[in-house]
Design an enzyme around this catalytic site. Structure first.
Site, PDB file in Angstrom:
ATOM      1  N   LYS A 201       0.830  -1.218   0.000  1.00  0.00           N
ATOM      2  CA  LYS A 201       0.000   0.000   0.000  1.00  0.00           C
ATOM      3  C   LYS A 201       0.862   1.265   0.000  1.00  0.00           C
ATOM      4  CE  LYS A 201      -1.848  -1.109   3.964  1.00  0.00           C
ATOM      5  NZ  LYS A 201      -1.084  -2.360   4.255  1.00  0.00           N
TER       6      LYS A 201
ATOM      7  N   ARG B 106      -9.432   0.791   9.193  1.00  0.00           N
ATOM      8  CA  ARG B 106      -8.965  -0.567   9.478  1.00  0.00           C
ATOM      9  C   ARG B 106      -9.991  -1.375  10.245  1.00  0.00           C
ATOM     10  NH1 ARG B 106      -2.969   0.516   9.044  1.00  0.00           N
ATOM     11  NH2 ARG B 106      -1.941  -1.455   9.256  1.00  0.00           N
TER      12      ARG B 106
ATOM     13  N   ARG C 104      12.040  -5.148   5.000  1.00  0.00           N
ATOM     14  CA  ARG C 104      11.631  -3.741   4.792  1.00  0.00           C
ATOM     15  C   ARG C 104      12.518  -2.785   5.568  1.00  0.00           C
ATOM     16  NH1 ARG C 104       5.470  -1.729   5.486  1.00  0.00           N
ATOM     17  NH2 ARG C 104       5.641  -2.418   7.655  1.00  0.00           N
TER      18      ARG C 104
ATOM     19  N   ARG D 273      11.619  -1.287  11.234  1.00  0.00           N
ATOM     20  CA  ARG D 273      10.603  -1.011  12.261  1.00  0.00           C
ATOM     21  C   ARG D 273      10.565  -2.145  13.274  1.00  0.00           C
ATOM     22  NH1 ARG D 273       5.248   0.360   8.887  1.00  0.00           N
ATOM     23  NH2 ARG D 273       4.375  -0.789  10.649  1.00  0.00           N
TER      24      ARG D 273
ATOM     25  N   ARG E 193       0.148  -8.913  13.828  1.00  0.00           N
ATOM     26  CA  ARG E 193      -0.475  -7.914  12.936  1.00  0.00           C
ATOM     27  C   ARG E 193      -1.308  -8.597  11.863  1.00  0.00           C
ATOM     28  NH1 ARG E 193       4.598  -5.006  11.080  1.00  0.00           N
ATOM     29  NH2 ARG E 193       3.241  -3.727   9.779  1.00  0.00           N
TER      30      ARG E 193
HETATM   31  P1  ADP Z   1       2.329  -1.844   3.267  1.00  0.00           P
HETATM   32  O1  ADP Z   1       2.310  -0.329   3.231  1.00  0.00           O
HETATM   33  O2  ADP Z   1       1.138  -2.443   2.597  1.00  0.00           O
HETATM   34  O3  ADP Z   1       2.546  -2.379   4.659  1.00  0.00           O
HETATM   35  P2  ADP Z   1       4.903  -1.566   1.869  1.00  0.00           P
HETATM   36  O4  ADP Z   1       4.522  -0.758   0.683  1.00  0.00           O
HETATM   37  O5  ADP Z   1       5.635  -0.908   2.966  1.00  0.00           O
HETATM   38  O6  ADP Z   1       3.578  -2.338   2.429  1.00  0.00           O
HETATM   39  O7  ADP Z   1       5.743  -2.830   1.339  1.00  0.00           O
HETATM   40  C1  ADP Z   1       6.280  -3.789   2.248  1.00  0.00           C
HETATM   41  C2  ADP Z   1       7.692  -4.171   1.807  1.00  0.00           C
HETATM   42  O8  ADP Z   1       7.631  -4.912   0.586  1.00  0.00           O
HETATM   43  C3  ADP Z   1       8.617  -3.000   1.526  1.00  0.00           C
HETATM   44  O9  ADP Z   1       9.924  -3.376   1.910  1.00  0.00           O
HETATM   45  C4  ADP Z   1       8.525  -2.799   0.012  1.00  0.00           C
HETATM   46  O10 ADP Z   1       9.739  -2.285  -0.532  1.00  0.00           O
HETATM   47  C5  ADP Z   1       8.273  -4.215  -0.485  1.00  0.00           C
HETATM   48  N1  ADP Z   1       7.333  -4.276  -1.620  1.00  0.00           N
HETATM   49  C6  ADP Z   1       6.239  -3.506  -1.838  1.00  0.00           C
HETATM   50  N2  ADP Z   1       5.587  -3.888  -2.961  1.00  0.00           N
HETATM   51  C7  ADP Z   1       6.289  -4.951  -3.463  1.00  0.00           C
HETATM   52  C8  ADP Z   1       6.125  -5.797  -4.614  1.00  0.00           C
HETATM   53  N3  ADP Z   1       5.098  -5.629  -5.462  1.00  0.00           N
HETATM   54  N4  ADP Z   1       7.036  -6.778  -4.789  1.00  0.00           N
HETATM   55  C9  ADP Z   1       8.067  -6.968  -3.919  1.00  0.00           C
HETATM   56  N5  ADP Z   1       8.268  -6.206  -2.829  1.00  0.00           N
HETATM   57  C10 ADP Z   1       7.399  -5.203  -2.591  1.00  0.00           C
HETATM   58  P1  ADP Z   2       1.360  -1.666   7.837  1.00  0.00           P
HETATM   59  O1  ADP Z   2       0.925  -0.884   6.661  1.00  0.00           O
HETATM   60  O2  ADP Z   2       2.705  -2.256   7.683  1.00  0.00           O
HETATM   61  O3  ADP Z   2       0.319  -2.572   8.383  1.00  0.00           O
HETATM   62  P2  ADP Z   2       1.074   0.727   9.409  1.00  0.00           P
HETATM   63  O4  ADP Z   2       2.284   1.566   9.382  1.00  0.00           O
HETATM   64  O5  ADP Z   2      -0.081   1.131   8.575  1.00  0.00           O
HETATM   65  O6  ADP Z   2       1.546  -0.740   9.107  1.00  0.00           O
HETATM   66  O7  ADP Z   2       0.544   0.610  10.905  1.00  0.00           O
HETATM   67  C1  ADP Z   2       1.414   0.333  11.987  1.00  0.00           C
HETATM   68  C2  ADP Z   2       0.604   0.234  13.288  1.00  0.00           C
HETATM   69  O8  ADP Z   2      -0.061   1.484  13.544  1.00  0.00           O
HETATM   70  C3  ADP Z   2      -0.520  -0.797  13.259  1.00  0.00           C
HETATM   71  O9  ADP Z   2      -0.056  -2.095  13.594  1.00  0.00           O
HETATM   72  C4  ADP Z   2      -1.472  -0.220  14.325  1.00  0.00           C
HETATM   73  O10 ADP Z   2      -1.007  -0.472  15.633  1.00  0.00           O
HETATM   74  C5  ADP Z   2      -1.358   1.273  14.078  1.00  0.00           C
HETATM   75  N1  ADP Z   2      -2.365   1.759  13.102  1.00  0.00           N
HETATM   76  C6  ADP Z   2      -2.144   2.272  11.869  1.00  0.00           C
HETATM   77  N2  ADP Z   2      -3.297   2.624  11.276  1.00  0.00           N
HETATM   78  C7  ADP Z   2      -4.286   2.324  12.143  1.00  0.00           C
HETATM   79  C8  ADP Z   2      -5.706   2.435  12.120  1.00  0.00           C
HETATM   80  N3  ADP Z   2      -6.354   2.926  11.049  1.00  0.00           N
HETATM   81  N4  ADP Z   2      -6.401   1.986  13.211  1.00  0.00           N
HETATM   82  C9  ADP Z   2      -5.785   1.489  14.289  1.00  0.00           C
HETATM   83  N5  ADP Z   2      -4.450   1.364  14.383  1.00  0.00           N
HETATM   84  C10 ADP Z   2      -3.694   1.774  13.324  1.00  0.00           C
END
Ligand code: ADP
Ligand code: ADP
Length: 223
Positions: free
Chosen positions: A22, A94, A133, A166, A177
């Protein structure tokens, strides 16, 4: 659904489990089209780093891989939504309660949602992505040691800032998660499907192929 040509002036929700891509896709759209990304995770982490009241309330939930309570998140989002007509919501809503609150806020502001994009990938892939990541804590930009490495390890290509892993990307917290996602966030797929807003994106593909699908899904033939 019909998508307006000026889709980058739309209001989008990005749904999907942690690691689905995302944030990566939101950053690409920001870079290419100047869309505004609102990442709840980034906002929360900045508050934790700055030691604000919000950060103090949120930290224990984040460390445990649980969700921060809905009322805290909704209060945090209200001023963000009012600030501009177009945005990508990355990581919000979420829960169904958050989605209902978002609907109410956008109705009040007369800013209807354009689409909800659901990114998905297999569990093993998600775990591998989160394990590799690296994140710029200042901007939220992410890299991956194998799939999207920075030019210099540990340094952001864009601003030269340090990259960190992280703490909640540690394997045991990731498992929590993913369970939280299944229990609390997955129902939003139906929520947006029923409203005719859902677009599914295969997040297993390489980053550029996912971007092409996003642009196709949103009706941009220039991809
Ligand atoms: P999200 O915001 O959904 O948690 P991220 O965009 O941070 O996910 O992506 C998670 C990890 O995977 C990051 O290290 C990113 O560089 C990598 N990543 C994201 N999209 C892809 C993809 N299509 N293929 C391989 N790796 C990806
Ligand atoms: P990812 O995209 O890798 O799941 P985020 O950076 O979006 O992680 O979120 C990290 C943490 O922040 C989540 O595990 C949760 O604890 C909190 N968080 C983020 N967005 C929300 C939300 N919309 N509602 C509740 N908690 C949230």
């Amino acid at each position: 659904m019909t998508v307006p040509v000026a889709w980058h002036a739309m209001r989008l929700v990005f749904l999907g489990p942690p690691g689905a891509g995302k944030g990566t896709q939101a950053q690409i759209l920001v870079g290419r089209f100047g869309a505004r990304q609102i990442s709840t995770g980034d906002i929360l982490r900045r508050n934790v780093a700055d030691g604000t009241e919000l950060g103090k309330r949120a930290k224990a939930f984040m460390d445990a891989g649980a969700l921060v309570p809905d009322d805290v998140i909704v209060a945090m989002m209200e001023p963000e939504l009012g600030a501009g007509a177009a945005f990508i919501l990355d990581g919000f809503p979420r829960t169904v309660a958050q989605a209902e609150a978002l609907d109410a806020m956008l109705t009040r502001l007369a800013l209807p949602l354009g689409a909800a994009l659901q990114f998905d990938a297999d569990r093993e892939v998600l775990i591998e992505r989160l394990a590799g990541r690296w994140t710029n804590p200042r901007t939220g930009r992410t890299y991956h040691t194998l799939f999207n490495p920075p030019r210099v390890a540990g340094i952001d290509d864009e601003d030269g800032g340090p990259l960190v892993q992280r703490p909640d990307d540690a394997r045991d917290v990731v498992a929590q998660r993913l369970a939280t996602y299944d229990a609390k966030t997955k129902p939003l797929i139906d929520y947006y499907a029923r409203r005719g807003l859902l677009q599914r994106i295969d997040g297993l593909q390489p980053i550029e192929a996912v971007t092409a699908d996003v642009l196709r899904a949103l009706g941009d033939r220039a991809a």
